[in-house]
Design a protein around this motif. Structure first.
Motif, short mmCIF file in Angstrom:
data_model
loop_
_atom_site.label_atom_id
_atom_site.label_comp_id
_atom_site.label_asym_id
_atom_site.label_seq_id
_atom_site.Cartn_x
_atom_site.Cartn_y
_atom_site.Cartn_z
N UNK A 155 23.64 27.00 39.13
CA UNK A 155 23.53 26.48 37.77
C UNK A 155 24.27 27.45 36.86
N UNK A 156 25.07 26.87 35.93
CA UNK A 156 25.79 27.71 34.99
C UNK A 156 25.68 27.10 33.60
N UNK A 157 25.41 27.96 32.63
CA UNK A 157 25.51 27.58 31.22
C UNK A 157 26.77 28.23 30.69
N UNK A 158 27.54 27.45 29.96
CA UNK A 158 28.87 27.87 29.53
C UNK A 158 29.05 27.52 28.06
N UNK A 159 29.29 28.53 27.22
CA UNK A 159 29.51 28.29 25.80
C UNK A 159 31.01 28.39 25.53
N UNK A 160 31.58 27.30 24.99
CA UNK A 160 33.02 27.18 24.80
C UNK A 160 33.34 26.97 23.32
N UNK A 161 34.41 27.61 22.83
CA UNK A 161 34.89 27.35 21.48
C UNK A 161 35.28 25.88 21.38
N UNK A 162 34.82 25.21 20.33
CA UNK A 162 35.14 23.79 20.16
C UNK A 162 35.39 23.50 18.69
N UNK B 65 30.49 24.34 21.93
CA UNK B 65 29.71 23.44 22.78
C UNK B 65 29.12 24.29 23.90
N UNK B 66 27.88 24.03 24.26
CA UNK B 66 27.28 24.68 25.42
C UNK B 66 27.09 23.62 26.48
N UNK B 67 27.61 23.91 27.68
CA UNK B 67 27.56 22.98 28.80
C UNK B 67 26.64 23.50 29.89
N UNK B 68 26.00 22.58 30.58
CA UNK B 68 25.20 22.89 31.77
C UNK B 68 25.93 22.28 32.95
N UNK B 69 26.25 23.13 33.93
CA UNK B 69 26.99 22.69 35.11
C UNK B 69 26.16 23.04 36.35
N UNK B 70 26.00 22.08 37.23
CA UNK B 70 25.31 22.31 38.50
C UNK B 70 26.24 21.90 39.63
N UNK B 71 26.32 22.73 40.66
CA UNK B 71 27.17 22.36 41.79
C UNK B 71 27.41 23.53 42.71
N UNK B 72 28.36 23.34 43.61
CA UNK B 72 28.68 24.41 44.54
C UNK B 72 29.54 25.47 43.83
N UNK B 73 29.64 26.66 44.40
CA UNK B 73 30.36 27.75 43.73
C UNK B 73 31.81 27.40 43.39
N UNK B 74 32.47 26.61 44.21
CA UNK B 74 33.85 26.21 43.93
C UNK B 74 33.97 25.40 42.66
N UNK B 75 33.00 24.55 42.42
CA UNK B 75 32.98 23.75 41.19
C UNK B 75 32.87 24.65 39.97
N UNK B 76 32.07 25.70 40.08
CA UNK B 76 31.89 26.63 38.96
C UNK B 76 33.22 27.30 38.60
N UNK B 77 33.93 27.75 39.60
CA UNK B 77 35.22 28.41 39.38
C UNK B 77 36.20 27.43 38.75
N UNK B 78 36.22 26.20 39.24
CA UNK B 78 37.18 25.20 38.76
C UNK B 78 36.95 24.84 37.29
N UNK B 79 35.70 24.63 36.89
CA UNK B 79 35.46 24.26 35.49
C UNK B 79 35.76 25.42 34.55
N UNK B 80 35.47 26.64 34.98
CA UNK B 80 35.81 27.80 34.15
C UNK B 80 37.32 27.87 33.95
N UNK B 81 38.09 27.65 35.02
CA UNK B 81 39.55 27.66 34.90
C UNK B 81 40.03 26.59 33.92
N UNK B 82 39.43 25.42 33.97
CA UNK B 82 39.84 24.32 33.09
C UNK B 82 39.50 24.59 31.63
N UNK B 83 38.39 25.29 31.40
CA UNK B 83 37.93 25.51 30.02
C UNK B 83 38.42 26.82 29.41
N UNK B 84 39.02 27.68 30.21
CA UNK B 84 39.51 28.97 29.71
C UNK B 84 40.46 28.83 28.53
N UNK B 85 41.28 27.79 28.53
CA UNK B 85 42.28 27.63 27.47
C UNK B 85 41.64 27.40 26.10
N UNK B 86 40.38 26.95 26.07
CA UNK B 86 39.69 26.72 24.80
C UNK B 86 39.01 27.99 24.29
#
Length: 173
Positions: A86-93, A120-141
């Motif tokens: 489980x990951x909580x992720x706060x992103x500039x929006x 925006x704060x997001x809640x992400x649940x999944x396997x460790x690979x999914x966590x890495x992938x969403x962080x990479x996608x959201x880094x630009x924000x």
């Protein structure tokens, strides 16, 4: 190589401290740690990710069994498992990029759990690979904060290895 260990322990004060001390005395790092109640009252399951080769993990397993309150140690690295984090992720929006962030969240089946004028704060649940992938996608924000649980895992009773199935589907495509 990283190994995932599932350790069943009696739920008593100091058990986690003794296990962490065992690793520290031997100079091993625990990369991920999750602890919670197990299926029976009075027991807890500790799931940890530990770097090391098979010989080191075998030695650590033997040492864990010597500790009082440790009932079962299982290396589930090569066993078909269901794994989640489980990951909580706060992103500039901003108003201009908010919809794009929400689209990315939907692709990863993440939920928006908090909204402010500039984040925006997001809640992400999944396997460790999914966590890495969403962080990479959201880094630009611009990621403000991340809070992440350790990996938890249970052996698949069906014995079906989903990683094998994913690889087989990719080969057919």
């Amino acid at each position: 190589m990283k190994h995932t260990l599932s350790v069943l322990v009696e739920d008593e004060a100091g058990v986690l401290t003794r296990i962490a001390g065992l690793f520290a005395r031997r100079g091993f790092n625990i990369e991920s740690l999750a602890v919670g109640p197990a299926e029976q009252v009075g027991f807890s399951r500790i799931t940890m990710v530990v770097p090391g080769d098979d010989r080191i993990i075998e030695q650590l397993t033997k040492q864990l069994y010597k500790l009082i309150n440790v009932l079962k140690v299982q290396d589930v690295t090569e066993v078909p498992c269901v794994e989640r984090e489980l990951m909580l992720l706060k992103v500039n929006a901003t108003t201009s990029n908010r919809s794009e962030i929400i689209e990315v969240a939907q692709i990863f089946r993440a939920r928006v759990v908090d909204v402010s004028e500039d984040s925006l704060t997001l809640e992400v649940t999944g396997d460790p690979g999914k966590m890495v992938a969403i962080v990479q996608m959201l880094n630009k924000f611009g990621i403000r904060e991340i809070a992440r649980t350790g990996k938890i895992a249970l052996v698949r009773e069906s014995g079906v290895n989903t990683e094998y199935l994913k690889a087989a589907r990719m080969a057919v495509s």
